[in-house]
Design a protein around this motif. Structure first.
Motif, PDB file in Angstrom:
ATOM      1  N   GLN A   1     -13.521 -13.203  -1.698  1.00 24.26           N
ATOM      2  CA  GLN A   1     -13.388 -14.795  -1.309  1.00 24.26           C
ATOM      3  C   GLN A   1     -14.773 -15.632  -1.951  1.00 24.26           C
ATOM      4  O   GLN A   1     -14.345 -16.788  -2.264  1.00 24.26           O
ATOM      5  CB  GLN A   1     -13.461 -14.929   0.148  1.00 24.26           C
TER       6      GLN A   1
ATOM      7  N   ARG B   1      -1.323 -12.501   3.661  1.00 23.28           N
ATOM      8  CA  ARG B   1      -1.310 -12.928   2.349  1.00 23.28           C
ATOM      9  C   ARG B   1       0.338 -13.637   2.108  1.00 23.28           C
ATOM     10  O   ARG B   1       0.256 -14.351   0.892  1.00 23.28           O
ATOM     11  CB  ARG B   1      -1.414 -11.943   1.184  1.00 23.28           C
TER      12      ARG B   1
ATOM     13  N   ASN C   1       0.115 -17.985   2.634  1.00 23.31           N
ATOM     14  CA  ASN C   1      -0.298 -18.954   1.576  1.00 23.31           C
ATOM     15  C   ASN C   1       0.478 -18.687   0.047  1.00 23.31           C
ATOM     16  O   ASN C   1       0.441 -19.382  -0.868  1.00 23.31           O
ATOM     17  CB  ASN C   1      -1.690 -19.206   1.255  1.00 23.31           C
TER      18      ASN C   1
ATOM     19  N   LEU D   1       0.270 -15.984  -1.541  1.00 22.88           N
ATOM     20  CA  LEU D   1      -0.344 -14.830  -2.739  1.00 22.88           C
ATOM     21  C   LEU D   1       0.688 -13.827  -2.620  1.00 22.88           C
ATOM     22  O   LEU D   1       0.473 -13.021  -3.668  1.00 22.88           O
ATOM     23  CB  LEU D   1      -1.713 -14.309  -2.162  1.00 22.88           C
TER      24      LEU D   1
ATOM     25  N   GLN E   1      -7.299 -15.194  -7.349  1.00 23.46           N
ATOM     26  CA  GLN E   1      -6.476 -15.433  -5.887  1.00 23.46           C
ATOM     27  C   GLN E   1      -7.349 -16.147  -4.960  1.00 23.46           C
ATOM     28  O   GLN E   1      -6.839 -17.118  -4.109  1.00 23.46           O
ATOM     29  CB  GLN E   1      -6.233 -13.985  -5.244  1.00 23.46           C
ATOM     30  N   ALA E   2      -8.684 -15.917  -4.808  1.00 20.20           N
ATOM     31  CA  ALA E   2      -9.554 -16.427  -4.089  1.00 20.20           C
ATOM     32  C   ALA E   2      -9.712 -18.098  -4.516  1.00 20.20           C
ATOM     33  O   ALA E   2      -9.679 -19.145  -3.534  1.00 20.20           O
ATOM     34  CB  ALA E   2     -10.955 -15.807  -4.264  1.00 20.20           C
ATOM     35  N   GLN E   3      -9.330 -18.167  -5.637  1.00 25.80           N
ATOM     36  CA  GLN E   3      -9.578 -19.696  -6.220  1.00 25.80           C
ATOM     37  C   GLN E   3      -8.413 -20.383  -6.069  1.00 25.80           C
ATOM     38  O   GLN E   3      -8.363 -21.617  -5.423  1.00 25.80           O
ATOM     39  CB  GLN E   3      -9.811 -19.907  -7.679  1.00 25.80           C
ATOM     40  N   GLU E   4      -7.138 -19.818  -6.037  1.00 27.27           N
ATOM     41  CA  GLU E   4      -6.063 -20.368  -5.696  1.00 27.27           C
ATOM     42  C   GLU E   4      -5.842 -20.683  -4.066  1.00 27.27           C
ATOM     43  O   GLU E   4      -5.240 -21.825  -3.873  1.00 27.27           O
ATOM     44  CB  GLU E   4      -4.699 -19.360  -5.953  1.00 27.27           C
ATOM     45  N   SER E   5      -6.480 -19.688  -3.351  1.00 31.42           N
ATOM     46  CA  SER E   5      -6.422 -19.894  -1.983  1.00 31.42           C
ATOM     47  C   SER E   5      -7.202 -21.239  -1.769  1.00 31.42           C
ATOM     48  O   SER E   5      -7.213 -21.746  -0.649  1.00 31.42           O
ATOM     49  CB  SER E   5      -6.998 -18.879  -1.403  1.00 31.42           C
ATOM     50  N   ARG E   6      -7.950 -21.508  -2.505  1.00 24.28           N
ATOM     51  CA  ARG E   6      -8.904 -22.894  -2.270  1.00 24.28           C
ATOM     52  C   ARG E   6      -8.283 -23.951  -3.343  1.00 24.28           C
ATOM     53  O   ARG E   6      -9.084 -24.911  -3.388  1.00 24.28           O
ATOM     54  CB  ARG E   6     -10.129 -22.690  -2.569  1.00 24.28           C
ATOM     55  N   GLY E   7      -6.961 -23.975  -3.385  1.00 26.94           N
ATOM     56  CA  GLY E   7      -6.493 -25.049  -4.304  1.00 26.94           C
ATOM     57  C   GLY E   7      -6.384 -25.063  -5.681  1.00 26.94           C
ATOM     58  O   GLY E   7      -5.911 -26.052  -6.086  1.00 26.94           O
TER      59      GLY E   7
ATOM     60  N   PHE F   1     -10.236 -13.957   3.669  1.00 26.03           N
ATOM     61  CA  PHE F   1      -9.762 -12.683   3.287  1.00 26.03           C
ATOM     62  C   PHE F   1     -10.718 -11.804   3.986  1.00 26.03           C
ATOM     63  O   PHE F   1     -11.780 -12.156   4.761  1.00 26.03           O
ATOM     64  CB  PHE F   1     -10.163 -12.476   1.915  1.00 26.03           C
TER      65      PHE F   1
ATOM     66  N   VAL G   1      -6.993 -19.358   4.290  1.00 26.37           N
ATOM     67  CA  VAL G   1      -6.872 -17.998   4.182  1.00 26.37           C
ATOM     68  C   VAL G   1      -8.372 -17.453   4.256  1.00 26.37           C
ATOM     69  O   VAL G   1      -9.003 -17.573   3.289  1.00 26.37           O
ATOM     70  CB  VAL G   1      -5.977 -17.036   3.331  1.00 26.37           C
TER      71      VAL G   1
ATOM     72  N   ARG H   1      -8.431 -11.028  -8.373  1.00 25.98           N
ATOM     73  CA  ARG H   1      -8.821 -11.042  -7.191  1.00 25.98           C
ATOM     74  C   ARG H   1      -9.753 -12.458  -7.168  1.00 25.98           C
ATOM     75  O   ARG H   1      -9.636 -13.225  -6.038  1.00 25.98           O
ATOM     76  CB  ARG H   1      -9.965 -10.070  -6.791  1.00 25.98           C
TER      77      ARG H   1
ATOM     78  N   ARG I   1     -11.977 -27.264   4.503  1.00 30.13           N
ATOM     79  CA  ARG I   1     -10.619 -27.823   3.698  1.00 30.13           C
ATOM     80  C   ARG I   1      -9.750 -28.445   4.745  1.00 30.13           C
ATOM     81  O   ARG I   1      -8.817 -29.126   4.445  1.00 30.13           O
ATOM     82  CB  ARG I   1      -9.603 -26.641   2.930  1.00 30.13           C
TER      83      ARG I   1
ATOM     84  N   ALA J   1      -2.458 -23.879  -0.576  1.00 29.29           N
ATOM     85  CA  ALA J   1      -3.587 -24.103  -0.020  1.00 29.29           C
ATOM     86  C   ALA J   1      -4.164 -25.297   0.709  1.00 29.29           C
ATOM     87  O   ALA J   1      -5.282 -25.037   1.281  1.00 29.29           O
ATOM     88  CB  ALA J   1      -4.701 -23.610  -1.189  1.00 29.29           C
TER      89      ALA J   1
ATOM     90  N   THR K   1     -15.802 -22.065   3.956  1.00 30.51           N
ATOM     91  CA  THR K   1     -15.168 -22.370   2.587  1.00 30.51           C
ATOM     92  C   THR K   1     -13.483 -22.665   3.137  1.00 30.51           C
ATOM     93  O   THR K   1     -13.056 -23.656   2.804  1.00 30.51           O
ATOM     94  CB  THR K   1     -14.904 -21.274   1.444  1.00 30.51           C
TER      95      THR K   1
END
Lengths: 247, 514
Positions: free
Chosen positions: B387, B345, B348, B350, A156-162, B381, B379, A153, B450, B374, B446
């Motif tokens: 997140q 999901r 992006n 996931l 995934q949060a970190q991947e979602s931010r690049g 969550f 996204v 999890r 971006r 990303a 957050t």
């Protein structure tokens, strides 16, 4: 067929005991293969291998260092640096011990990864093991999957931010470095909340406890467990008997 | 008669402070909940209502988690606390038999060692030593009440947000406590679920339960409450019947959500149709693997087969087509468990479709790492705890910004994003210590920092108070005005109607226009 958790434990435990008592390289290798096979069939191999490697690689390396380089009984010298010498007898002994250790670790890990945790908790509870103890036992087994789940999890949060995690072990290890601190902090935070919830739901109450989950325990499996325990005891006795008589 | 009037639960809190040495979070709180009544405790983010709820429910035992001066009274027994070591200790298990609690994060109640929803439901009954027949009857009754009948054999860790909330409510009331405290129970429930919960609350009240609902908004189901208690800055500012408080003007505007009466799509940005869609889904199908019996083996396993799954359940997504243009806001609704979060999901990467493709800015993202996509797709969550992972609010927003902006701009952009959600002053705080509303706004910051061309927001309005909702609304509108395509999953139809150009429903794996 649904395997009763205690039957699984008896199979794993007796196999570990018999393999240790026999101390035979072919048997150890056969048990290693069987444990990996069972794990493969039940789809737990991907989780089993890293856990087994974490335990076995350092142990096997130390066995190799100790026995491979310094084995007084060794006579066939393969290489020597001063007092250190590699003998084929030392390597064979190290290999035998490492395979024995691998067999025991793998068979127990294979059981822990394949046992149904809810079945185990229900069985422990119905056998009079206190709820808290049963939960601790179960949590020990669920801890790794839970940590892995949380790590996923966070990743995934970190991947979602690049964060880009490329293929390959080194990239994954490098990425895990970023997840380690948040992982520990979130697990600690989680544990506090979970404890409050468990307490409030009467988890620590001292009165009688019942089970909703029914775990069937057929006569055949009960008989098998008895046979396995006796076989393990016999193997230990057979191992000790010649030693006791100076054989 | 005196028995009838005696409160099932009461509290007099002169002050309550956590052991971290901070200022008291509650003070001047005198509340009493009589059997067979519904009380709503209303307060904006940070008003102390979740702390009060946990204190009332025995989840924050005085002396262990914090220091209380005052009293707690349960079933006629009053416990006096002075904040000293000589204070009585609460047994959470005994307390829990009388007071059921549904926390704001429903996942917190899960025991984590139960394989099915049915087993999780009866965990409290098992611990009380109930016999099996009684437990079976309770499961049957409770699953019918809460719409969980179809889910009884499911793994609790794989439920959707709304399904999980129903389960948490079931876990709290299955032992038939005299008092039920629920923190934001209507959050993330679909319309049917909210109506069922409102009916359930009415039933419980009729049967004599004292129901206490903590909420950031004076929502529709709370209009029937016997008493409203308005909490602000940790203290009771007003209490009385809803009519009395409204007449006296004692309900702050921030507690009234959905106040915007704008027409659908009014005031939203102009859609730049004709250009390449910012986001496009082409014939996307997806289904999860059949469940393994073992819990904790990861919620996001996927299966490539389409369209019908091997265990007979239809795919979550079936040939979904969707195009969202720059500047367009699309709201996605549907019942709990319909697969809305699953769809989000995919945006992006996931989750990857079993068949079909996802295009961002005209380019297929299959095979592109999530971290690369990303840069274009942000996204939010459903659960902020999924997140947020950093040590401070500032670090949280700055994470990953250096990959898309020059390093010397990172601090400035992080500050600007925090300012947009009114969190600039909290830059040094730990995200876990923020209130639920502020955590969600931080998670939003957050994403906004971006500047993505596609914004995918999962239940962004949940846990937001009126002020938070306004911040969200203006952030979403300004992002759309600057050309971002926005997809938001929500049960808040009032918000969806005011904010979105299009409202789509996901049901049975397919998208339909509403």
């Amino acid at each position: 067929m649904r395997v009763h958790p205690l039957t699984g434990l008896a199979v794993a435990g007796s196999t570990a005991v018999i393999t240790t008592a026999a101390a035979s390289l072919p048997l150890s290798l056969a048990v290693v293969a069987a444990a990996l096979g069972v794990s493969g069939v039940t789809g737990t191999l991907r989780r089993l291998l890293p856990a087994a490697a974490a335990v076995l690689v350092p142990l096997a390396m130390s066995l190799l260092m100790v026995h491979g380089l310094a084995f007084p009984e060794g006579s066939t010298v393969l290489a020597a640096w001063g007092p250190a010498r590699i003998t084929s007898e030392g390597l064979a002994f190290a290999a035998e011990r490492a395979s024995l250790l691998s067999a025991v670790v793998l068979v127990l890990l294979a059981w822990s990864f394949t046992v149904s945790i809810p079945d185990l908790v229900a069985v422990l509870s119905s056998r009079g093991v206190r709820g808290r103890l049963g939960f601790v036992a179960a949590s020990t087994l669920t801890l790794l999957p839970a940590i892995a789940d949380r790590a996923v999890r966070i990743r995934q949060a970190q991947e979602s931010r690049g964060l880009v995690v490329r293929r390959g072990l080194l990239h994954k290890v490098a990425a895990f470095r970023l997840q380690a601190v948040p992982l520990v902090l979130s697990l600690v935070d989680d544990a506090g909340t979970r404890a409050a919830a468990l307490e409030a739901r009467g988890f620590s109450s001292t009165g009688p406890r019942t089970n909703y989950r029914v775990v069937p325990d057929p006569a055949g499996q009960r008989l098998l467990r008895a046979v396995l325990v006796l076989a393990a005891a016999a193997a230990v006795a057979a191992r000790l008997w010649p030693a006791g008589t100076g054989g | 008669m005196a028995e009838q009037n005696r409160p099932a639960l009461a509290a007099g809190i002169r002050h309550f402070a956590f052991h971290d040495g901070g200022a008291p979070v509650l003070g001047g709180v005198d509340v009493a909940f009589a059997p067979g009544t519904l009380t709503a405790i209303l307060g904006t983010s940070g008003s102390g209502k979740s702390t009060l709820g946990r204190l009332l429910a025995g989840w924050l035992p005085p002396g262990v988690s914090g220091s209380l001066a005052g009293y707690l009274e349960l079933a006629g027994t009053r416990l006096e606390f002075s904040g000293s070591g000589a204070d009585p200790r609460i047994d959470p298990a005994q307390w829990g038999r009388h007071v059921g609690f549904v926390p704001q994060d429903p996942a917190a109640v899960l025991s984590t060692v139960k394989a099915t929803v049915a087993e999780e439901l009866v965990f409290g009954l098992e611990n009380a030593g109930a016999d099996r027949a009684a437990m079976q009857a309770a499961v049957e009754h409770m699953s019918g009440l809460l719409g969980l009948r179809e889910l009884l054999e499911r793994d609790p860790s794989r439920l959707s947000g709304g399904q999980l909330r129903r389960l948490a409510i079931g876990c709290a009331i299955i032992t038939r406590p005299h008092v039920l405290v629920m923190d934001e129970p209507f959050a993330s429930l679909d319309a049917a679920g909210a109506a069922e919960l409102a009916a359930l609350v009415r039933n419980l009240v009729q049967e004599g339960t004292a129901v206490v609902i903590l909420s950031q908004a004076a929502e529709q189901p709370l209009l029937d409450a016997d008493t409203w208690i308005v909490l602000a800055d940790g203290t009771v500012r007003a209490s009385g019947t809803p009519a009395e408080l409204k007449a006296a003007g004692k309900v702050p505007d921030a507690l009234c959500r959905g106040a915007s009466q704008a027409a659908p799509g009014a005031g939203v940005s102009r859609v730049r149709v004709g250009a390449v869609p910012a986001l496009e889904l082409r014939d996307v199908s997806f289904g999860y693997q059949p469940e393994a019996s073992r819990p904790g083996s990861g919620p996001f396993r996927r299966r490539q087969q389409s369209p019908a799954s091997r265990d007979g359940r239809p795919d979550v997504l079936q040939n979904v087509n969707l195009a969202v243009h720059p500047g367009q806001i699309v709201a996605l609704t549907g019942p709990n468990g319909a697969g809305k979060s699953t769809l989000l999901r995919h945006l992006n990467g996931l989750l990857r479709p079993g068949s079909g493709s996802v295009l961002v800015g005209g380019a297929d993202i299959s095979g592109v790492p999530v971290g690369v996509t990303a840069a274009s797709v942000g996204v939010l969550f459903q659960h902020p705890r999924d997140q947020l992972f950093e040590r401070t609010v500032q670090r949280e927003v700055a994470f990953g910004l250096d990959r898309i902006f020059p390093r010397d701009e990172v601090g400035e952009r992080a500050q600007a994003a925090l300012a947009a959600v009114n969190l600039a002053a909290a830059a040094g705080e730990h995200p876990a210590e923020l209130s639920a509303s502020r955590q969600r706004l931080l998670a939003l910051a957050t994403v906004l920092a971006r500047r993505p061309s596609v914004l995918a927001l999962d239940e962004p309005t949940v846990a937001l108070d009126g002020a938070g909702l306004q911040l969200l609304d203006s952030a979403v509108r300004s992002a759309a005005e600057e050309g971002a395509a926005v997809v938001l999953v929500t049960h808040d139809l009032v918000y969806a109607r005011t904010a979105a150009h299009r409202i789509l429903a996901l049901e049975g794996g397919r998208l339909t226009e509403r």
